[in-house]
Motif scaffolding. Structure first.
Motif, PDB file in Angstrom:
ATOM      1  N   HIS A 173       1.129   4.011  -2.920  1.00 37.03           N
ATOM      2  CA  HIS A 173       0.888   5.427  -2.623  1.00 37.03           C
ATOM      3  C   HIS A 173       2.079   6.259  -3.092  1.00 37.03           C
ATOM      4  CE1 HIS A 173      -0.301   8.618   0.591  1.00 37.03           C
ATOM      5  NE2 HIS A 173      -0.625   8.971  -0.623  1.00 37.03           N
ATOM      6  N   GLN A 190     -13.324   6.488   1.898  1.00 38.56           N
ATOM      7  CA  GLN A 190     -12.398   6.963   0.858  1.00 38.56           C
ATOM      8  C   GLN A 190     -12.309   5.946  -0.272  1.00 38.56           C
ATOM      9  OE1 GLN A 190      -8.524   7.958   2.372  1.00 38.56           O
ATOM     10  NE2 GLN A 190      -7.684   8.347   0.347  1.00 38.56           N
ATOM     11  N   THR A 191     -12.195   4.668   0.098  1.00 34.38           N
ATOM     12  CA  THR A 191     -12.036   3.626  -0.929  1.00 34.38           C
ATOM     13  C   THR A 191     -13.291   3.525  -1.775  1.00 34.38           C
ATOM     14  OG1 THR A 191     -10.710   2.468   0.722  1.00 34.38           O
ATOM     15  CG2 THR A 191     -11.318   1.229  -1.245  1.00 34.38           C
ATOM     16  N   GLY A 250      -6.322   4.649  -5.480  1.00 37.01           N
ATOM     17  CA  GLY A 250      -7.366   3.706  -5.071  1.00 37.01           C
ATOM     18  C   GLY A 250      -6.751   2.386  -4.642  1.00 37.01           C
ATOM     19  N   TYR A 254     -13.582   5.761  -4.726  1.00 42.95           N
ATOM     20  CA  TYR A 254     -12.826   5.397  -5.929  1.00 42.95           C
ATOM     21  C   TYR A 254     -13.559   4.336  -6.726  1.00 42.95           C
ATOM     22  CZ  TYR A 254      -8.715   7.773  -4.129  1.00 42.95           C
ATOM     23  OH  TYR A 254      -7.851   8.721  -3.668  1.00 42.95           O
ATOM     24  N   GLY A 279     -11.359   5.323   6.123  1.00 42.79           N
ATOM     25  CA  GLY A 279     -10.636   4.648   5.042  1.00 42.79           C
ATOM     26  C   GLY A 279     -11.590   3.947   4.087  1.00 42.79           C
ATOM     27  N   TYR A 328      -3.804   1.921  -3.315  1.00 37.54           N
ATOM     28  CA  TYR A 328      -3.183   2.103  -1.983  1.00 37.54           C
ATOM     29  C   TYR A 328      -4.233   1.984  -0.903  1.00 37.54           C
ATOM     30  CZ  TYR A 328      -2.945   6.023   1.439  1.00 37.54           C
ATOM     31  OH  TYR A 328      -3.099   6.851   2.529  1.00 37.54           O
ATOM     32  N   ARG A 329      -5.418   2.566  -1.143  1.00 40.42           N
ATOM     33  CA  ARG A 329      -6.472   2.490  -0.121  1.00 40.42           C
ATOM     34  C   ARG A 329      -6.982   1.060   0.017  1.00 40.42           C
ATOM     35  NH1 ARG A 329      -5.476   5.792   3.311  1.00 40.42           N
ATOM     36  NH2 ARG A 329      -7.079   4.632   4.424  1.00 40.42           N
ATOM     37  N   GLY A 330      -7.143   0.376  -1.115  1.00 37.17           N
ATOM     38  CA  GLY A 330      -7.630  -1.003  -1.037  1.00 37.17           C
ATOM     39  C   GLY A 330      -6.652  -1.873  -0.271  1.00 37.17           C
ATOM     40  N   GLY A 334       0.830  -1.208   0.000  1.00 33.61           N
ATOM     41  CA  GLY A 334       0.000   0.000   0.000  1.00 33.61           C
ATOM     42  C   GLY A 334       0.856   1.247   0.000  1.00 33.61           C
ATOM     43  N   TYR A 374      -4.615  -0.909   1.997  1.00 38.79           N
ATOM     44  CA  TYR A 374      -4.638  -0.554   3.435  1.00 38.79           C
ATOM     45  C   TYR A 374      -5.786  -1.252   4.153  1.00 38.79           C
ATOM     46  CZ  TYR A 374      -0.943   2.451   5.106  1.00 38.79           C
ATOM     47  OH  TYR A 374       0.279   2.890   5.588  1.00 38.79           O
ATOM     48  N   ILE A 375      -6.890  -1.459   3.442  1.00 38.57           N
ATOM     49  CA  ILE A 375      -8.023  -2.174   4.081  1.00 38.57           C
ATOM     50  C   ILE A 375      -7.597  -3.615   4.352  1.00 38.57           C
ATOM     51  CG2 ILE A 375     -10.343  -3.099   3.649  1.00 38.57           C
ATOM     52  CD1 ILE A 375     -11.058  -0.423   2.382  1.00 38.57           C
TER      53      ILE A 375
END
Lengths: 10, 215
Positions: free
Chosen positions: B12, B190-191, B158, B194, B187, B160-162, B8, B164-165
């Motif tokens: 990013h 935010q995801t 997007g 996207y 989070g 990076y956010r996925g 992630g 992080y989940i």
């Protein structure tokens, strides 16, 4: 202590 | 550190480097929302205030410096560089992003884990990051199609956010007491923002045509 362990994330 | 979080962070990092390289090499920021970049600079400035007070690892400190440096460089490039600022689409990038800052600040004053200066600003940065992409997504809708570098930028963000989940799921199952609803919910929001972009982006790849976003 436990709430600190999220702060190591960016 | 787990593979999801490392992937992630690298995704990013790639997103900001793609953007910085695009602006630096072709000296153009067409299709890029300055408002989103300003919001990201605020997100990093308010989230990494602890860079001076708490040290986690070389990696952590180094990445914070890179994200701070790159986000502010992009804003300065877009605002003041003699060539780049001329390609900034001022008329189209009209999202009133300051209307996002105040509600996030109020929400951080209401919902946080600890009521301290650093903690409230850190929480504010989480809420602001969740909505920071909105001006960019609105700009993409307005300009209808996008050049592939800006598309890659949003795509990587997007991703990076996925990742992080996945990182939070992994940490929830491997670390006791790892429960952080504020981080998880902001989070997730935010995801999800996207998600629709991903749908149109994947469609354009499948049909191998220029990405056309619906009006």
């Amino acid at each position: 202590e436990h709430e600190e362990n999220i702060k190591d994330e960016l | 550190m787990n593979i999801f979080r490392l992937a992630g962070d690298m995704t990013h990092l790639a997103s900001v480097l793609v953007l910085l390289l695009k602006i630096h090499t072709i000296k153009s920021c067409a299709g890029v929302s300055l408002k989103t970049q300003e919001l990201y600079a605020i997100v990093f400035a308010t989230r990494y205030l602890d860079i001076f007070t708490s040290f986690y690892s070389i990696y952590n400190t180094l990445m914070k410096l890179v994200f701070l440096g790159s986000s502010f460089s992009i804003v300065l490039y877009m605002k003041y560089h003699k060539t780049v600022h001329r390609s900034y689409d001022r008329e189209q990038d009209t999202f009133r992003h300051w209307f996002l800052v105040l509600p996030c600040l109020l929400l951080a004053l209401l919902i946080h884990e600890k009521f301290t200066f650093l903690e409230v600003l850190w929480t504010f940065s989480l809420y602001l990051e969740a909505v920071a992409i909105l001006p960019q997504l609105v700009l993409l809708q307005r300009t209808r199609n996008i050049d592939n570098l800006t598309g890659q930028y949003v795509f990587l963000l997007g991703g990076y956010r996925g990742l992080y989940i996945l990182n939070w799921i992994y940490r929830y199952f491997t670390e006791p007491h790892f429960v952080h609803w504020i981080t998880w919910i902001s989070g997730l929001v935010q995801t999800l923002l996207y998600a629709d972009f991903f749908f149109y982006y994947s469609q354009s790849w499948k049909n191998n045509k220029k990405l056309q976003l619906p009006a």
